[in-house]
Design a protein around this motif. Structure first.
Motif, PDB file in Angstrom:
ATOM      1  N   ASN A 108      23.915 -34.550  44.771  1.00  0.00           N
ATOM      2  CA  ASN A 108      24.173 -34.640  43.329  1.00  0.00           C
ATOM      3  C   ASN A 108      23.877 -36.048  42.832  1.00  0.00           C
ATOM      4  O   ASN A 108      24.355 -37.033  43.404  1.00  0.00           O
ATOM      5  CB  ASN A 108      25.621 -34.263  43.019  1.00  0.00           C
ATOM      6  CG  ASN A 108      25.898 -32.826  43.371  1.00  0.00           C
ATOM      7  OD1 ASN A 108      25.241 -31.925  42.862  1.00  0.00           O
ATOM      8  ND2 ASN A 108      26.839 -32.598  44.257  1.00  0.00           N
ATOM      9  N   ILE A 163      13.314 -30.744  45.637  1.00  0.00           N
ATOM     10  CA  ILE A 163      13.495 -29.753  44.578  1.00  0.00           C
ATOM     11  C   ILE A 163      14.671 -30.208  43.716  1.00  0.00           C
ATOM     12  O   ILE A 163      15.763 -30.461  44.221  1.00  0.00           O
ATOM     13  CB  ILE A 163      13.778 -28.349  45.155  1.00  0.00           C
ATOM     14  CG1 ILE A 163      12.693 -27.944  46.164  1.00  0.00           C
ATOM     15  CG2 ILE A 163      13.945 -27.326  44.038  1.00  0.00           C
ATOM     16  CD1 ILE A 163      11.315 -27.814  45.593  1.00  0.00           C
ATOM     17  N   LYS A 176      17.623 -30.969  46.367  1.00  0.00           N
ATOM     18  CA  LYS A 176      17.552 -30.380  47.706  1.00  0.00           C
ATOM     19  C   LYS A 176      16.205 -30.745  48.304  1.00  0.00           C
ATOM     20  O   LYS A 176      15.244 -31.008  47.586  1.00  0.00           O
ATOM     21  CB  LYS A 176      17.703 -28.871  47.645  1.00  0.00           C
ATOM     22  CG  LYS A 176      19.065 -28.438  47.168  1.00  0.00           C
ATOM     23  CD  LYS A 176      19.247 -26.951  47.303  1.00  0.00           C
ATOM     24  CE  LYS A 176      20.582 -26.551  46.723  1.00  0.00           C
ATOM     25  NZ  LYS A 176      21.577 -26.272  47.679  1.00  0.00           N
ATOM     26  N   LYS A 199      17.279 -29.247  40.804  1.00  0.00           N
ATOM     27  CA  LYS A 199      17.905 -28.139  40.075  1.00  0.00           C
ATOM     28  C   LYS A 199      18.567 -28.720  38.845  1.00  0.00           C
ATOM     29  O   LYS A 199      19.402 -29.618  38.951  1.00  0.00           O
ATOM     30  CB  LYS A 199      18.923 -27.422  40.955  1.00  0.00           C
ATOM     31  CG  LYS A 199      18.282 -26.774  42.175  1.00  0.00           C
ATOM     32  CD  LYS A 199      19.269 -25.974  42.939  1.00  0.00           C
ATOM     33  CE  LYS A 199      19.118 -24.557  42.441  1.00  0.00           C
ATOM     34  NZ  LYS A 199      20.046 -23.622  43.003  1.00  0.00           N
ATOM     35  N   VAL A 235      21.802 -33.904  37.914  1.00  0.00           N
ATOM     36  CA  VAL A 235      20.920 -32.974  38.606  1.00  0.00           C
ATOM     37  C   VAL A 235      21.400 -32.768  40.040  1.00  0.00           C
ATOM     38  O   VAL A 235      22.134 -33.584  40.586  1.00  0.00           O
ATOM     39  CB  VAL A 235      19.454 -33.470  38.625  1.00  0.00           C
ATOM     40  CG1 VAL A 235      18.890 -33.559  37.219  1.00  0.00           C
ATOM     41  CG2 VAL A 235      19.321 -34.786  39.345  1.00  0.00           C
ATOM     42  N   SER A 236      20.948 -31.680  40.622  1.00  0.00           N
ATOM     43  CA  SER A 236      21.177 -31.393  42.026  1.00  0.00           C
ATOM     44  C   SER A 236      19.827 -31.484  42.718  1.00  0.00           C
ATOM     45  O   SER A 236      18.826 -30.986  42.196  1.00  0.00           O
ATOM     46  CB  SER A 236      21.764 -29.981  42.165  1.00  0.00           C
ATOM     47  OG  SER A 236      21.900 -29.643  43.521  1.00  0.00           O
ATOM     48  N   GLY A 247      17.324 -23.642  36.138  1.00  0.00           N
ATOM     49  CA  GLY A 247      16.134 -23.495  36.968  1.00  0.00           C
ATOM     50  C   GLY A 247      15.958 -24.647  37.931  1.00  0.00           C
ATOM     51  O   GLY A 247      16.835 -25.488  38.081  1.00  0.00           O
ATOM     52  N   SER A 248      14.808 -24.648  38.579  1.00  0.00           N
ATOM     53  CA  SER A 248      14.514 -25.732  39.507  1.00  0.00           C
ATOM     54  C   SER A 248      13.027 -26.045  39.439  1.00  0.00           C
ATOM     55  O   SER A 248      12.221 -25.216  39.022  1.00  0.00           O
ATOM     56  CB  SER A 248      14.919 -25.351  40.927  1.00  0.00           C
ATOM     57  OG  SER A 248      14.218 -24.221  41.362  1.00  0.00           O
TER      58      SER A 248
END
Length: 101
Positions: free
Chosen positions: A47, A65, A58, A67, A55-56, A71-72
């Motif tokens: 995070n 990416i 990954k 998220k 935003v998140s 959406g992502s």
């Protein structure tokens, strides 16, 4: 004569990752290679705050990416979409547009 001054683009900063956090290390590699005038701040594992946007992040299949909202998107697309918006917010607020988390 009555020209608006150009927006100030902050200098790119070096991002130092948290050790043993794969996502943070990959994000640091990306930021340090390509630069980012918009500051990234890690809140917790995966995070972040990008400028003023939470935003998140990954790391999947060798890609960062992001998220956001419902959406992502890959990090390159995310930055292409949000960098100017976040820079405008920071410039409008006189540099105070970045929340302290």
């Amino acid at each position: 004569m009555n020209r608006k001054p150009e927006p100030v683009r902050p200098r790119n900063q070096i991002y130092i990752p948290v050790k043993n956090d794969n996502v943070d290390e990959k994000l640091a590699e990306y930021i340090n290679e390509f630069g980012s005038p918009v500051p990234w701040k890690r809140i917790s594992e995966g995070n972040y705050v990008y400028g003023t946007k939470k935003v998140s992040v990954k790391y999947l299949r060798n890609h960062l990416i992001i998220k956001v909202g419902g959406g992502s998107m890959m990090v390159e697309e995310f930055i292409a979409n949000y960098e100017d918006i976040e820079l405008a917010k920071i410039n409008y607020a006189g540099g105070r547009g970045v929340p302290a988390f």
